[in-house]
Design a protein around this motif. Structure first.
Motif, PDB file in Angstrom:
ATOM      1  N   ILE A  65      58.932 -32.582 -17.134  1.00  0.00           N
ATOM      2  CA  ILE A  65      58.628 -33.953 -17.542  1.00  0.00           C
ATOM      3  C   ILE A  65      57.536 -34.543 -16.660  1.00  0.00           C
ATOM      4  CG2 ILE A  65      59.573 -36.305 -17.657  1.00  0.00           C
ATOM      5  CD1 ILE A  65      62.281 -34.925 -18.429  1.00  0.00           C
ATOM      6  N   VAL A  66      57.660 -34.375 -15.351  1.00  0.00           N
ATOM      7  CA  VAL A  66      56.650 -34.898 -14.423  1.00  0.00           C
ATOM      8  C   VAL A  66      55.296 -34.245 -14.704  1.00  0.00           C
ATOM      9  CG1 VAL A  66      55.940 -34.961 -11.998  1.00  0.00           C
ATOM     10  CG2 VAL A  66      58.281 -35.570 -12.635  1.00  0.00           C
ATOM     11  N   GLY A  67      55.285 -32.939 -14.936  1.00  0.00           N
ATOM     12  CA  GLY A  67      54.036 -32.247 -15.254  1.00  0.00           C
ATOM     13  C   GLY A  67      53.395 -32.781 -16.521  1.00  0.00           C
ATOM     14  N   ALA A  68      54.197 -33.023 -17.554  1.00  0.00           N
ATOM     15  CA  ALA A  68      53.675 -33.557 -18.812  1.00  0.00           C
ATOM     16  C   ALA A  68      53.124 -34.966 -18.616  1.00  0.00           C
ATOM     17  CB  ALA A  68      54.766 -33.550 -19.882  1.00  0.00           C
ATOM     18  N   LEU A  69      53.817 -35.790 -17.823  1.00  0.00           N
ATOM     19  CA  LEU A  69      53.325 -37.147 -17.544  1.00  0.00           C
ATOM     20  C   LEU A  69      52.009 -37.099 -16.763  1.00  0.00           C
ATOM     21  CD1 LEU A  69      56.667 -38.957 -16.687  1.00  0.00           C
ATOM     22  CD2 LEU A  69      55.163 -39.445 -18.629  1.00  0.00           C
ATOM     23  N   GLN A  70      51.902 -36.186 -15.804  1.00  0.00           N
ATOM     24  CA  GLN A  70      50.666 -36.050 -15.038  1.00  0.00           C
ATOM     25  C   GLN A  70      49.507 -35.617 -15.935  1.00  0.00           C
ATOM     26  OE1 GLN A  70      52.013 -33.389 -11.951  1.00  0.00           O
ATOM     27  NE2 GLN A  70      52.527 -35.077 -10.568  1.00  0.00           N
ATOM     28  N   LYS A  71      49.789 -34.720 -16.887  1.00  0.00           N
ATOM     29  CA  LYS A  71      48.751 -34.290 -17.824  1.00  0.00           C
ATOM     30  C   LYS A  71      48.308 -35.453 -18.700  1.00  0.00           C
ATOM     31  CE  LYS A  71      47.597 -30.902 -21.380  1.00  0.00           C
ATOM     32  NZ  LYS A  71      46.669 -31.825 -21.968  1.00  0.00           N
ATOM     33  N   LEU A  72      49.265 -36.250 -19.186  1.00  0.00           N
ATOM     34  CA  LEU A  72      48.900 -37.422 -19.996  1.00  0.00           C
ATOM     35  C   LEU A  72      48.041 -38.393 -19.198  1.00  0.00           C
ATOM     36  CD1 LEU A  72      52.267 -38.119 -21.862  1.00  0.00           C
ATOM     37  CD2 LEU A  72      50.141 -37.218 -22.845  1.00  0.00           C
ATOM     38  N   ASP A  73      48.409 -38.615 -17.929  1.00  0.00           N
ATOM     39  CA  ASP A  73      47.613 -39.501 -17.068  1.00  0.00           C
ATOM     40  C   ASP A  73      46.199 -38.945 -16.885  1.00  0.00           C
ATOM     41  OD1 ASP A  73      49.737 -41.249 -16.781  1.00  0.00           O
ATOM     42  OD2 ASP A  73      50.319 -40.502 -14.786  1.00  0.00           O
ATOM     43  N   ALA A  74      46.081 -37.646 -16.642  1.00  0.00           N
ATOM     44  CA  ALA A  74      44.770 -37.028 -16.459  1.00  0.00           C
ATOM     45  C   ALA A  74      43.938 -37.128 -17.735  1.00  0.00           C
ATOM     46  CB  ALA A  74      44.937 -35.561 -16.035  1.00  0.00           C
ATOM     47  N   ASP A  75      44.571 -36.919 -18.888  1.00  0.00           N
ATOM     48  CA  ASP A  75      43.862 -37.047 -20.165  1.00  0.00           C
ATOM     49  C   ASP A  75      43.371 -38.478 -20.371  1.00  0.00           C
ATOM     50  OD1 ASP A  75      44.406 -34.373 -20.590  1.00  0.00           O
ATOM     51  OD2 ASP A  75      45.978 -34.739 -22.101  1.00  0.00           O
TER      52      ASP A  75
END
Length: 84
Positions: A65-75
């Motif tokens: 979940i944290v990884g997916a949130l970090q990817k969304l933030d980076a996008d």
């Protein structure tokens, strides 16, 4: 392996809890209860194994979940920078 089914709509942060009473330790998740009698060694050992598996799974799930949130933030940042 045993399967535990919990209605996803019933699971919220407020419906996941541990309860310790005079006679049992209970994990409650959504609409399900998983009691272990405090005077039943076999039940406690099984509950301990379940707790260990849940613990590992929860840590891995949280990491995903944290990884997916970090990817969304980076996008989001990449889109913002592309429009500047």
């Amino acid at each position: 392996m045993k399967t535990i089914t919990v209605d996803y709509d019933d699971v919220t942060p407020a419906t996941v809890e541990n309860r310790l009473s005079n006679g049992e330790a209970t994990l409650a998740i959504g609409n399900r209860r998983y009691p272990a009698a405090l005077n039943d060694r076999a039940a406690l050992m099984e509950a301990l194994q379940i707790a260990d598996r849940l613990s590992g799974s929860v840590v891995a799930w949280r990491g995903d979940i944290v990884g997916a949130l970090q990817k969304l933030d980076a996008d989001d940042r990449a889109r913002e920078n592309a429009t500047v």
